[in-house]
Design a protein around this motif. Structure first.
Motif, short mmCIF file in Angstrom:
data_model
loop_
_atom_site.label_atom_id
_atom_site.label_comp_id
_atom_site.label_asym_id
_atom_site.label_seq_id
_atom_site.Cartn_x
_atom_site.Cartn_y
_atom_site.Cartn_z
N PRO A 132 22.56 -2.11 5.18
CA PRO A 132 21.67 -1.79 6.18
C PRO A 132 21.60 -0.33 6.44
O PRO A 132 23.06 0.25 6.68
N GLU A 133 20.75 0.42 6.94
CA GLU A 133 20.84 1.84 7.65
C GLU A 133 20.64 1.79 9.06
O GLU A 133 19.64 0.88 9.34
N VAL A 134 21.29 2.28 9.87
CA VAL A 134 21.03 2.15 11.39
C VAL A 134 20.63 3.66 11.71
O VAL A 134 21.00 4.69 10.95
N ASP A 135 19.84 3.80 12.91
CA ASP A 135 19.58 4.92 13.50
C ASP A 135 20.56 5.93 14.45
O ASP A 135 20.32 6.83 14.54
N ARG A 136 21.51 4.91 14.84
CA ARG A 136 22.30 5.60 15.74
C ARG A 136 23.56 4.57 15.86
O ARG A 136 23.52 3.27 15.79
N VAL A 137 24.63 4.96 16.14
CA VAL A 137 25.85 4.64 16.10
C VAL A 137 26.76 5.00 17.17
O VAL A 137 26.91 6.13 17.11
N ALA A 138 26.97 4.49 18.27
CA ALA A 138 27.80 4.90 19.42
C ALA A 138 29.17 4.11 19.31
O ALA A 138 29.30 2.94 19.39
N VAL A 139 30.28 4.47 19.30
CA VAL A 139 31.58 4.08 19.23
C VAL A 139 32.32 4.40 20.41
O VAL A 139 32.58 5.69 20.50
N ARG A 140 32.74 3.47 21.05
CA ARG A 140 33.47 3.74 22.39
C ARG A 140 35.07 3.31 21.94
O ARG A 140 35.25 2.04 21.58
N VAL A 141 35.83 3.96 22.31
CA VAL A 141 37.25 3.92 22.33
C VAL A 141 37.86 2.95 23.71
O VAL A 141 37.49 3.65 24.70
N VAL A 142 37.93 1.98 23.53
CA VAL A 142 38.28 0.90 24.64
C VAL A 142 39.87 1.10 24.98
O VAL A 142 39.91 0.96 25.91
N ILE A 143 40.29 1.11 23.90
CA ILE A 143 41.73 1.24 24.21
C ILE A 143 42.41 2.01 23.15
O ILE A 143 42.52 1.97 21.78
N ASP A 144 43.33 3.21 23.40
CA ASP A 144 44.04 3.80 22.66
C ASP A 144 45.48 4.36 23.36
O ASP A 144 45.58 3.83 24.55
N SER A 145 46.26 5.32 23.04
CA SER A 145 47.49 5.48 23.56
C SER A 145 47.30 6.43 25.07
O SER A 145 48.22 6.17 25.76
N TYR A 146 46.22 7.34 25.13
CA TYR A 146 46.05 8.00 26.34
C TYR A 146 44.71 8.51 26.63
O TYR A 146 43.66 8.36 25.78
N GLN A 147 44.65 8.95 27.80
CA GLN A 147 43.44 9.47 28.06
C GLN A 147 43.60 10.83 28.95
O GLN A 147 44.76 11.00 29.62
N ILE A 148 42.51 11.68 29.22
CA ILE A 148 42.76 12.70 29.87
C ILE A 148 41.44 12.83 30.66
O ILE A 148 40.36 13.01 30.31
N ALA A 149 41.49 12.31 31.99
CA ALA A 149 40.21 11.92 32.95
C ALA A 149 39.67 13.07 33.20
O ALA A 149 38.27 13.21 33.30
#
Ligand SMILES: [Fe+2]
Length: 381
Positions: free
Chosen positions: A48-65
């Motif tokens: 299938p082809e999609v019109d939009r993909v949004a990927v959220r990183v729910v957990i990874d090693s670090y963040q910079i708020a």
């Protein structure tokens, strides 16, 4: 979508019981009883082809708020910030840990789908971040586990318990093979020891449908898994863990479901045969490949997604590339291969390691995007 009746009855007939009556009954109970595994719907024709993909990183090693949101090309990079809101001081922040979890939201016409890929190391992090990021567990259409390592499934059982009765009934839980369930021992430096296994009873209690996707298969109508990743590039598999064959008290893998050469062995080095990558085909842009951990190689994972779909163009490769344990020459070779594939964006996370980031920044500066825990990448057609 699942195939159940005919395929499952074949699966039932195919069960060969060995290793004694107790083991035999355990297998039959698991296959015929509440667990009710299913086989994934294979891809037939084009993906299938999609019109939009949004990927959220729910957990990874670090963040910079305090990192700003930005846009590059057609990709919006939304940073999460603090989680301030509701007129009260914040009590929680995103939890980062050495584990990976990603949430993909897709649009195809008026249809929307949500898939949670991997579940981090701890349920404390997963449940905390899912809530802060505003992900509604009841709206999730499929769960995918990339492979059987604790840093990818550790948060799952606590997530299922936390959302008991809220998730969609018989929610599909995709795995790439029975070896995903084997109990594991970590055998690489610095410390050897028990590396856990997934609690099969917890999956049954949560009423999710364990769905085997050894070959390329559709996921929640919009995406697909690569199927087991073949070793077709220069990449060499390191085996940092060993798999124990057998089931004890709902933990482990059924020997009869494993390749014949492994069944009689007590312990085998992990070959990650069951590893899968989750992919979306974005209209006019190409594949968005979520590699998760790339034990079988990030280049192999991308090539497998291309083969599974018949789509050559790769828009984005994101996830763990598992290059931290390798020497610099190997990292350079991987980057050269990725340049040949020529994705528009490369988003390393998790086990990729800093040498990759530094070399890739020099070699492919316009392709490289930085992900933090909480970052959401919106890819538009
Ligand atoms: Fe990992």
């Amino acid at each position: 979508m699942l195939i159940d009746s005919e395929d499952i009855s074949l699966r039932r007939r195919d069960v060969v019981c060995g290793g004694g009556a107790a083991l035999c009954s355990a297998i039959v109970a698991a296959l015929l009883g509440g667990a009710k595994p299913a086989r994934a719907q294979p891809i037939s024709g084009s993906v299938p082809e999609v019109d939009r993909v949004a990927v959220r990183v729910v957990i990874d090693s670090y963040q910079i708020a305090v990192a700003p949101s930005t846009k590059t090309g057609n990709v919006e990079i939304q940073r999460f910030g603090w989680g301030i809101g509701g007129g009260k001081p914040p009590r929680k922040t995103l939890i980062s840990e050495f584990g990976l979890s990603m949430h993909a939201e897709t649009e195809r016409g008026n249809d929307r789908r949500q898939v949670l890929v991997d579940f981090g190391f701890t349920s404390e992090a997963l449940n905390n971040n899912v809530e802060l990021l505003g992900i509604d567990p009841a709206a999730i259409d499929a769960l995918v586990l990339s492979h059987g390592h604790y840093d990818h499934f550790g948060g799952l059982v606590g997530f299922l318990k936390q959302n008991n009765g809220k998730l969609k009934v018989k929610l599909p839980f995709y795995v790439g093979g029975e070896d995903c369930f084997c109990s594991r021992e970590w055998t690489a430096p610095p410390v050897r020891g028990d590396f856990g296994a997934l609690d099969r009873k917890a999956l049954k209690d949560a009423n999710v449908t364990v769905t085997y996707a050894e070959g390329p298969a559709l996921v929640a109508d919009h995406g697909f898994t690569s199927g087991q990743i073949r070793l077709t590039s220069f990449e060499r598999l390191l085996s940092p863990s060993a798999m124990k064959i057998g089931v004890e008290q709902d933990f482990g893998c059924y020997p009869e479901q494993l390749p014949e050469e492994d069944r009689a062995k007590g312990v085998v080095p992990d070959q990650f045969r069951h590893e899968i990558a989750t992919t979306f085909n974005l209209k006019g842009r190409g594949l968005v490949v979520l590699t998760s951990c790339s034990h079988r190689g990030v280049v192999n994972a991308v090539k497998q997604a291309q083969t599974a779909s018949g789509v050559r163009k790769v828009h984005a490769v994101m996830g763990g590339f598992h290059l931290a344990p390798y020497k610099e020459d190997y990292v350079r070779e991987t980057i050269a291969s990725l340049k040949e594939i020529d994705p528009d964006y490369v988003i390393p996370m998790h086990c990729t390691g800093e040498p990759f980031w530094e070399i890739a920044r020099a070699e492919m500066p316009t392709k490289l995007l930085r992900a933090y825990t909480g970052t959401r990448f919106v890819f538009d057609a």
